[in-house]
Design a protein around this motif. Structure first.
Motif, short mmCIF file in Angstrom:
data_model
loop_
_atom_site.label_atom_id
_atom_site.label_comp_id
_atom_site.label_asym_id
_atom_site.label_seq_id
_atom_site.Cartn_x
_atom_site.Cartn_y
_atom_site.Cartn_z
N LYS A 67 46.28 51.03 31.47
CA LYS A 67 44.97 50.15 30.95
C LYS A 67 44.16 50.93 29.73
CE LYS A 67 44.03 48.77 35.64
NZ LYS A 67 43.10 48.78 36.64
N LYS A 98 33.32 43.37 38.91
CA LYS A 98 34.51 43.45 38.04
C LYS A 98 34.87 41.88 37.60
CE LYS A 98 39.45 44.82 39.05
NZ LYS A 98 40.36 45.16 40.06
N GLN A 100 36.32 38.65 36.57
CA GLN A 100 37.68 37.89 37.20
C GLN A 100 38.69 37.38 36.27
OE1 GLN A 100 37.95 37.96 40.78
NE2 GLN A 100 35.91 39.23 40.33
N LYS A 102 41.31 38.45 33.64
CA LYS A 102 42.26 39.50 33.61
C LYS A 102 42.61 39.68 32.05
CE LYS A 102 43.24 40.23 38.01
NZ LYS A 102 42.52 41.51 38.65
N ASP A 120 39.01 51.37 40.75
CA ASP A 120 40.34 51.33 40.84
C ASP A 120 41.12 50.38 41.99
OD1 ASP A 120 39.82 53.19 42.83
OD2 ASP A 120 40.92 54.77 42.08
N SER A 121 39.92 49.53 42.47
CA SER A 121 40.43 48.90 43.49
C SER A 121 40.23 47.36 43.20
CB SER A 121 39.30 48.97 44.65
OG SER A 121 39.45 48.01 45.73
N ASP A 122 41.10 46.50 43.76
CA ASP A 122 41.33 45.27 43.61
C ASP A 122 40.71 44.50 44.97
OD1 ASP A 122 42.72 45.16 41.14
OD2 ASP A 122 44.62 45.70 42.09
N TYR A 154 32.92 46.49 44.08
CA TYR A 154 33.99 47.30 43.93
C TYR A 154 33.43 48.88 43.91
CZ TYR A 154 36.43 42.99 43.20
OH TYR A 154 36.90 41.82 42.96
#
Length: 177
Positions: A67, A98, A100, A102, A120-122, A154
């Motif tokens: 990333k 976060k 939305q 991408k 680091d979570s989705d 998150y």
């Protein structure tokens, strides 16, 4: 004496596939000739930079594993917003929002005491937020913020510690390898 970031370049665009001067946990190869980097007072490269003559600000790019991220720098200060907490006075568990959308390069926004946070979570957690931390122009503030109903956030994890760099920052054009 007020120090300003020296911005003396026309608009610079980060080239696709370019390397990054710094990544969490270790250095990567220096950028190719023709790239602009932000360096600290000791000459340590912080990251590639994108700026223009009309503003006293720059985007600074950081690489990390698969990333890539960028942060906004205004004058001598990294710009950070909205590190959310489930406790009063910016205590308890820390959370970030976060995007939305991408993207191959994500904006770093959550900043506290010179450390940028990401997730680091989705998988979002629905949490009642009680306070929020902001860091702008070198000033930090914790504000009371009660969210009702709870919002999707998150868990926050640290990514980049900007405290390891010495001010004043300077932009450098890489002319040769």
């Amino acid at each position: 004496m007020k120090r300003n970031l020296l911005l003396a370049f026309l608009s610079i665009v980060l080239l696709p596939g370019s390397s990054f001067a710094n990544k969490p946990g270790g250095a990567e190869p220096a950028p190719a000739p023709g790239h602009v980097v932000l360096a600290d007072a000791n000459g340590t490269m912080i990251g590639e930079a994108q700026t223009d003559v009309s503003a006293d600000s720059a985007r600074v790019y950081f690489g990390g594993d698969d990333k890539h991220y960028y942060a906004r720098l205004e004058r001598e200060w990294f710009y950070g917003l909205y590190l959310y907490y489930d406790g009063p006075g910016c205590t308890g568990n820390a959370y970030v929002r976060k995007s939305q959308i991408k993207s191959s390069i994500e904006r770093l926004e959550a900043l506290r005491d010179g450390v940028f946070y990401i997730t680091d979570s989705d998988i979002p957690q629905t949490v009642t937020i009680v306070s929020v931390w902001e860091e702008l122009d070198g000033n930090a503030d914790c504000d009371y913020l009660a969210t009702s109903p709870p919002i999707d956030v998150y868990p926050a994890v640290p990514l980049v510690d900007t405290n390891v760099y010495t001010k004043p920052y300077q932009l450098k054009l890489i002319l040769a390898e």
